[in-house]
Write an enzyme that holds these catalytic residues in place. Structure first.
Site, PDB file in Angstrom:
ATOM      1  N   CYS A   1       0.662  -0.939  -0.399  1.00  0.00           N
ATOM      2  CA  CYS A   1      -0.216  -0.032  -0.051  1.00  0.00           C
ATOM      3  C   CYS A   1       0.334   1.204   0.062  1.00  0.00           C
ATOM      4  CB  CYS A   1      -0.630  -0.166   1.513  1.00  0.00           C
ATOM      5  SG  CYS A   1      -1.552   1.583   1.702  1.00  0.00           S
ATOM      6  N   GLU A   2       0.647   2.593  -0.881  1.00  0.00           N
ATOM      7  CA  GLU A   2       1.663   3.075  -1.496  1.00  0.00           C
ATOM      8  C   GLU A   2       0.332   4.209   0.282  1.00  0.00           C
ATOM      9  OE1 GLU A   2      -1.023   6.263  -4.613  1.00  0.00           O
ATOM     10  OE2 GLU A   2       0.341   4.859  -4.937  1.00  0.00           O
ATOM     11  N   HIS A   3      -0.074   4.529   0.995  1.00  0.00           N
ATOM     12  CA  HIS A   3       0.115   5.023   1.447  1.00  0.00           C
ATOM     13  C   HIS A   3       0.501   4.954   2.889  1.00  0.00           C
ATOM     14  CE1 HIS A   3      -4.101   5.230  -0.155  1.00  0.00           C
ATOM     15  NE2 HIS A   3      -3.270   6.127  -0.709  1.00  0.00           N
ATOM     16  N   HIS A   4       0.343   3.477   3.383  1.00  0.00           N
ATOM     17  CA  HIS A   4       0.992   3.491   4.916  1.00  0.00           C
ATOM     18  C   HIS A   4       2.179   2.110   4.739  1.00  0.00           C
ATOM     19  CE1 HIS A   4      -2.798   3.963   5.902  1.00  0.00           C
ATOM     20  NE2 HIS A   4      -2.855   4.299   6.614  1.00  0.00           N
TER      21      HIS A   4
ATOM     22  N   GLN B   1      -5.245  -0.716  -4.077  1.00  0.00           N
ATOM     23  CA  GLN B   1      -5.498  -1.765  -5.482  1.00  0.00           C
ATOM     24  C   GLN B   1      -6.877  -1.289  -6.424  1.00  0.00           C
ATOM     25  OE1 GLN B   1      -7.724  -3.986  -2.908  1.00  0.00           O
ATOM     26  NE2 GLN B   1      -8.870  -4.714  -4.425  1.00  0.00           N
TER      27      GLN B   1
ATOM     28  N   HIS C   1      -6.001  -6.280   3.084  1.00  0.00           N
ATOM     29  CA  HIS C   1      -4.965  -4.746   3.755  1.00  0.00           C
ATOM     30  C   HIS C   1      -4.250  -4.786   4.850  1.00  0.00           C
ATOM     31  CE1 HIS C   1      -5.644  -2.693   0.098  1.00  0.00           C
ATOM     32  NE2 HIS C   1      -7.332  -3.627  -0.299  1.00  0.00           N
TER      33      HIS C   1
ATOM     34  N   CYS D   1      -3.041  -2.775   5.963  1.00  0.00           N
ATOM     35  CA  CYS D   1      -2.756  -1.267   7.123  1.00  0.00           C
ATOM     36  C   CYS D   1      -4.483  -1.398   7.599  1.00  0.00           C
ATOM     37  CB  CYS D   1      -2.410   0.026   6.214  1.00  0.00           C
ATOM     38  SG  CYS D   1      -4.780  -0.367   4.715  1.00  0.00           S
TER      39      CYS D   1
END
Length: 206
Positions: free
Chosen positions: A95-98, A136, A164, A166
């Site tokens: 995941c690019e956010h976390h 995703q 996910h 996260c």
């Protein structure tokens, strides 16, 4: 690229990494460990910056791969115009956010229009895009667009289901939630064709 060969009880492990990138990543990961309050000089962490540097390069190796080249390397003329489905393709992405993993499976279908590709190439395209920092939704669309551009089929369909971490390890901490995304183009935009595809993969959907 640097070739690292190590033998452990008859097992030869061959890995390829960029030495300059590895050194820079090691410096940053060592600093991260210190910022977290750890001692990177203690025994258990001595090799951790190196392992993290290599691990992250492996997990993001998709940036160095060309999905179009993969698909075109095994493109064949074939007069077949029925649905081709490769389902339950395991995927592991970040995941690019976390920068925490999400894990799942992809179901991919296309209807040929004069050309087919090797079945393993479909799975490889999923792997290429999954081995990048992702969301995703984008991953689903990228797979569809690559197949559509390379083969010019009558239609492409992609469905991805994933958990996910996260959402499991932090945040709302919902352990059993599954995210499903889909993207369709061409013939799969018609309800009847899309329904056939979803029915054929539906026994495995959560």
């Amino acid at each position: 690229m640097m070739e690292d060969n190590s033998e452990i009880i008859g097992y030869e492990k061959i890995e390829h990494y960029n030495p300059e990138r590895t050194d820079k990543l090691m410096e940053h990961y060592r600093a991260i460990l210190q910022l977290l309050g750890e001692d990177p000089n203690r025994e258990g962490l001595l090799k951790t910056p190196l392992r993290m540097a290599k691990s992250m390069q492996f997990l993001t190796q998709g940036y160095n791969m060309d999905p179009m080249e993969i698909l075109l390397s095994a493109r064949f003329r074939e007069d077949y115009r029925q649905m081709v489905i490769v389902k339950d393709i395991e995927l592991f992405s970040m995941c690019e956010h976390h920068m925490i993993p999400f894990i799942g499976k992809a179901h991919v279908a296309y209807i040929p229009n004069g050309y087919i590709t090797g079945l393993s190439k479909i799975a490889r395209v999923v792997e290429v895009y999954a081995r990048r920092l992702q969301v995703q939704e984008r991953l689903t669309t990228q797979i569809k667009e690559a197949i559509n551009e390379a083969l010019h089929p009558l239609g492409v369909a992609v469905v991805i289901e994933a958990r996910h971490l996260c959402m499991c390890m932090r945040g709302v901490q919902k352990l059993n939630s599954v995210t499903t995304t889909s993207d369709f183009v061409g013939a799969f935009e018609r309800g009847e064709t899309r329904a056939e595809f979803l029915n054929l993969i539906g026994t495995n959907l959560h």
